[in-house]
Scaffold this motif. Sequence first.
Motif, PDB file in Angstrom:
ATOM      1  N   UNK A  79       0.818  -1.221   0.000  1.00  0.00           N
ATOM      2  CA  UNK A  79       0.000   0.000   0.000  1.00  0.00           C
ATOM      3  C   UNK A  79       0.854   1.274   0.000  1.00  0.00           C
ATOM      4  N   UNK A  80       1.897   1.286   0.830  1.00  0.00           N
ATOM      5  CA  UNK A  80       2.655   2.517   1.065  1.00  0.00           C
ATOM      6  C   UNK A  80       3.926   2.651   0.238  1.00  0.00           C
ATOM      7  N   UNK A  81       4.505   1.541  -0.195  1.00  0.00           N
ATOM      8  CA  UNK A  81       5.778   1.583  -0.912  1.00  0.00           C
ATOM      9  C   UNK A  81       6.921   1.176  -0.012  1.00  0.00           C
ATOM     10  N   UNK A  99      15.416   6.798  -7.910  1.00  0.00           N
ATOM     11  CA  UNK A  99      14.883   7.409  -6.688  1.00  0.00           C
ATOM     12  C   UNK A  99      15.098   6.515  -5.461  1.00  0.00           C
ATOM     13  N   UNK A 100      14.863   5.216  -5.599  1.00  0.00           N
ATOM     14  CA  UNK A 100      15.066   4.301  -4.474  1.00  0.00           C
ATOM     15  C   UNK A 100      16.550   4.223  -4.125  1.00  0.00           C
ATOM     16  N   UNK A 140      17.278   2.049  15.470  1.00  0.00           N
ATOM     17  CA  UNK A 140      16.758   2.786  14.319  1.00  0.00           C
ATOM     18  C   UNK A 140      16.783   4.295  14.581  1.00  0.00           C
ATOM     19  N   UNK A 141      17.108   5.042  13.554  1.00  0.00           N
ATOM     20  CA  UNK A 141      17.075   6.509  13.620  1.00  0.00           C
ATOM     21  C   UNK A 141      15.725   6.947  13.041  1.00  0.00           C
ATOM     22  N   UNK A 142      14.720   6.943  13.880  1.00  0.00           N
ATOM     23  CA  UNK A 142      13.335   7.156  13.438  1.00  0.00           C
ATOM     24  C   UNK A 142      13.127   8.471  12.698  1.00  0.00           C
ATOM     25  N   UNK A 143      13.849   9.507  13.099  1.00  0.00           N
ATOM     26  CA  UNK A 143      13.671  10.815  12.462  1.00  0.00           C
ATOM     27  C   UNK A 143      14.359  10.905  11.093  1.00  0.00           C
ATOM     28  N   UNK A 144      15.069   9.845  10.691  1.00  0.00           N
ATOM     29  CA  UNK A 144      15.788   9.839   9.414  1.00  0.00           C
ATOM     30  C   UNK A 144      15.207   8.836   8.409  1.00  0.00           C
ATOM     31  N   UNK A 145      14.071   8.215   8.724  1.00  0.00           N
ATOM     32  CA  UNK A 145      13.455   7.251   7.811  1.00  0.00           C
ATOM     33  C   UNK A 145      13.021   7.975   6.537  1.00  0.00           C
ATOM     34  N   UNK A 146      13.297   7.357   5.402  1.00  0.00           N
ATOM     35  CA  UNK A 146      12.958   7.952   4.108  1.00  0.00           C
ATOM     36  C   UNK A 146      11.897   7.080   3.436  1.00  0.00           C
ATOM     37  N   UNK A 147      10.766   7.673   3.111  1.00  0.00           N
ATOM     38  CA  UNK A 147       9.705   6.952   2.419  1.00  0.00           C
ATOM     39  C   UNK A 147       9.832   7.170   0.914  1.00  0.00           C
ATOM     40  N   UNK A 148       9.633   6.081   0.165  1.00  0.00           N
ATOM     41  CA  UNK A 148       9.710   6.128  -1.293  1.00  0.00           C
ATOM     42  C   UNK A 148       8.439   5.479  -1.834  1.00  0.00           C
ATOM     43  N   UNK A 149       7.774   6.165  -2.743  1.00  0.00           N
ATOM     44  CA  UNK A 149       6.519   5.653  -3.291  1.00  0.00           C
ATOM     45  C   UNK A 149       6.733   4.337  -4.036  1.00  0.00           C
ATOM     46  N   UNK A 150       5.692   3.563  -4.118  1.00  0.00           N
ATOM     47  CA  UNK A 150       5.732   2.245  -4.748  1.00  0.00           C
ATOM     48  C   UNK A 150       6.200   2.325  -6.201  1.00  0.00           C
ATOM     49  N   UNK A 151       5.678   3.291  -6.935  1.00  0.00           N
ATOM     50  CA  UNK A 151       6.022   3.446  -8.346  1.00  0.00           C
ATOM     51  C   UNK A 151       7.058   4.560  -8.517  1.00  0.00           C
TER      52      UNK A 151
END
Length: 149
Positions: free
Chosen positions: A102-104, A135-136, A119-130
Motif C-alpha cells: 500500500x505505502x511503498x 529514486x530508491x 533505528x534513527x526514526x527521524x531519518x526514515x525515508x519513504x519512497x513511493x511504490x512506483x
Amino acid sequence: MRANYGIVSIFIDSLGNLYIIPNSPSKKYEGSLSQVEKVFKLAAPYTYEELEQKVNVALDLFGVIKPDDESKESVIEKVMGLKGYSKATKTLKYISIYWDFEKGYSVEPFQKEKRGYTILEDKIIDVVRDYKPGQLAESILQAVGYASL
C-alpha cells in the motif's frame, strides 16, 4: 510474485560494499523475521540500476527462502567469517528497507550501539511504490549517509 510486505537488511562496509540480505518469517520464533542465507554482495562502485535491481530481487525472496533457525551463527557472521555478532558488525553500518504494498518503501538507517543497532526514526525515508528510476537508490545511499557506527 512479491508478498504484500517484506524487509531487507543491508550492511555496509568501510569501502562502500553492500551486503543485501533478504528476511523471512521464522517458524521457530513465532513469525518474527530473520535474515536468510542468501546474500547479495554489491561491490562499490555500482550503478543506481544495479542497486535497485538487487534490493528488489531480495524483497521478492521474502517468505520464499526459510531462515535457518537452528544455526548458532548469524548470517552476517558467516559472510564476514567472524565469530560473534559484535565482532562481525563492528565496522559495518546498517540500514533496512521495508516494503509495504500500500505505502511503498521505507528506507531505515540505524545507529550502531554496544549490543546491536538502533533505528534513527527521524531519518526514515519513504519512497513511493512506483518510484522513478534512481529514486530508491538515491534514498538508500542517503540512509547509508545517516547510518552511523
